[in-house]
Design a protein around this motif. Structure first.
Motif, short mmCIF file in Angstrom:
data_model
loop_
_atom_site.label_atom_id
_atom_site.label_comp_id
_atom_site.label_asym_id
_atom_site.label_seq_id
_atom_site.Cartn_x
_atom_site.Cartn_y
_atom_site.Cartn_z
N LEU A 77 0.80 -1.23 0.00
CA LEU A 77 0.00 0.00 0.00
C LEU A 77 0.83 1.28 0.00
O LEU A 77 0.28 2.36 0.10
N TYR A 80 -0.15 4.27 -1.96
CA TYR A 80 -1.46 4.84 -1.65
C TYR A 80 -1.43 5.72 -0.42
O TYR A 80 -2.47 6.09 0.11
N ARG A 83 -3.62 8.82 -0.37
CA ARG A 83 -5.04 8.57 -0.12
C ARG A 83 -5.33 8.40 1.36
O ARG A 83 -6.40 8.72 1.84
N TYR A 103 -9.79 -8.35 0.80
CA TYR A 103 -9.07 -7.12 0.45
C TYR A 103 -8.11 -6.74 1.57
O TYR A 103 -8.38 -7.00 2.74
N TYR A 105 -6.60 -4.24 4.27
CA TYR A 105 -7.22 -3.14 5.01
C TYR A 105 -6.22 -2.55 6.00
O TYR A 105 -5.23 -3.18 6.36
N TRP A 118 -10.52 -0.47 3.43
CA TRP A 118 -10.02 -1.57 2.61
C TRP A 118 -9.97 -1.12 1.17
O TRP A 118 -10.63 -0.15 0.78
N PHE A 119 -9.17 -1.82 0.38
CA PHE A 119 -8.88 -1.39 -0.99
C PHE A 119 -9.36 -2.45 -1.98
O PHE A 119 -8.82 -3.55 -2.04
N PHE A 127 -5.63 -1.80 -6.12
CA PHE A 127 -6.03 -1.12 -4.88
C PHE A 127 -6.70 0.21 -5.18
O PHE A 127 -6.58 1.16 -4.42
N LYS A 129 -9.87 1.34 -5.39
CA LYS A 129 -11.13 1.85 -4.85
C LYS A 129 -11.16 1.67 -3.33
O LYS A 129 -11.61 0.65 -2.83
N PRO A 130 -10.69 2.67 -2.58
CA PRO A 130 -10.73 2.53 -1.12
C PRO A 130 -12.16 2.65 -0.59
O PRO A 130 -12.94 3.48 -1.05
#
Length: 168
Positions: A77, A80, A83, A103, A105, A118-119, A127, A129-130
């Motif tokens: 992650l 990301y 985000r 997923y 998290y 979670w992604f 990954f 769409k959180p």
């Protein structure tokens, strides 16, 4: 020639520093007093009766939940971090929804509330769409009697209630 070598070294150093900085941001901060982080791991089944008391018209999306702790997901992650913002993470691992979709998290806080993010995949991005939900755990003397409350997509959404069950 010296200037190009200096520029190359500077760019390489900046890239390494940026990568290290991003990775440093994603780490679990242990806290023995964080009830959700300590007790959300495990399997949960929707308590339809209790959830309907909170909102008779709401149909919860998830029948079952399974949270497993695995901090190795953090390395997946690191791209990301923007985000997630610069947030403390109290847990990380995998969540399985309705026994079918698993997923990665993280557990953090949003507006002071424990929040699981979670992604889910979106297009070519594994990954992309959180999803975030507030999550609370009402602890019992016997951990098998714990209850988990999972909110909706907004902090103020009515929650669904889940009872702990043995994982299969």
């Amino acid at each position: 020639m010296k200037i190009s070598r200096l520029a190359t070294v500077s760019l390489a150093t900046a890239a390494v520093a940026a990568t290290a900085f991003a990775y440093m941001q994603l780490r679990v901060v242990p806290n023995d007093n964080h009830i959700v982080a300590k007790r959300m791991q495990g399997c949960w089944n929707l308590d339809v009766t209790a959830s309907r008391k909170l909102d008779p018209d709401r149909q919860p999306v998830f029948r079952t939940l399974k949270f497993t702790s695995d901090e190795t997901v953090l390395s997946k992650l690191t791209n990301y971090v923007p985000r997630l913002g610069v947030k403390d993470l109290f847990g990380a691992g995998y969540v399985t929804l309705n026994e079918t979709n698993t997923y990665p998290y993280v557990l953090t806080t949003q507006d002071g509330n424990p929040t699981a993010i979670w992604f889910e995949p979106q297009g070519d991005d594994a990954f992309g769409k959180p999803q975030h939900r507030t999550v609370w755990v009402a602890i019992a003397r016997d951990t098998m009697n714990d209850m988990l409350m999972l909110g909706g997509t907004h902090t103020w959404d009515v929650q669904a209630i889940y009872n702990r069950t043995k994982c299969q």
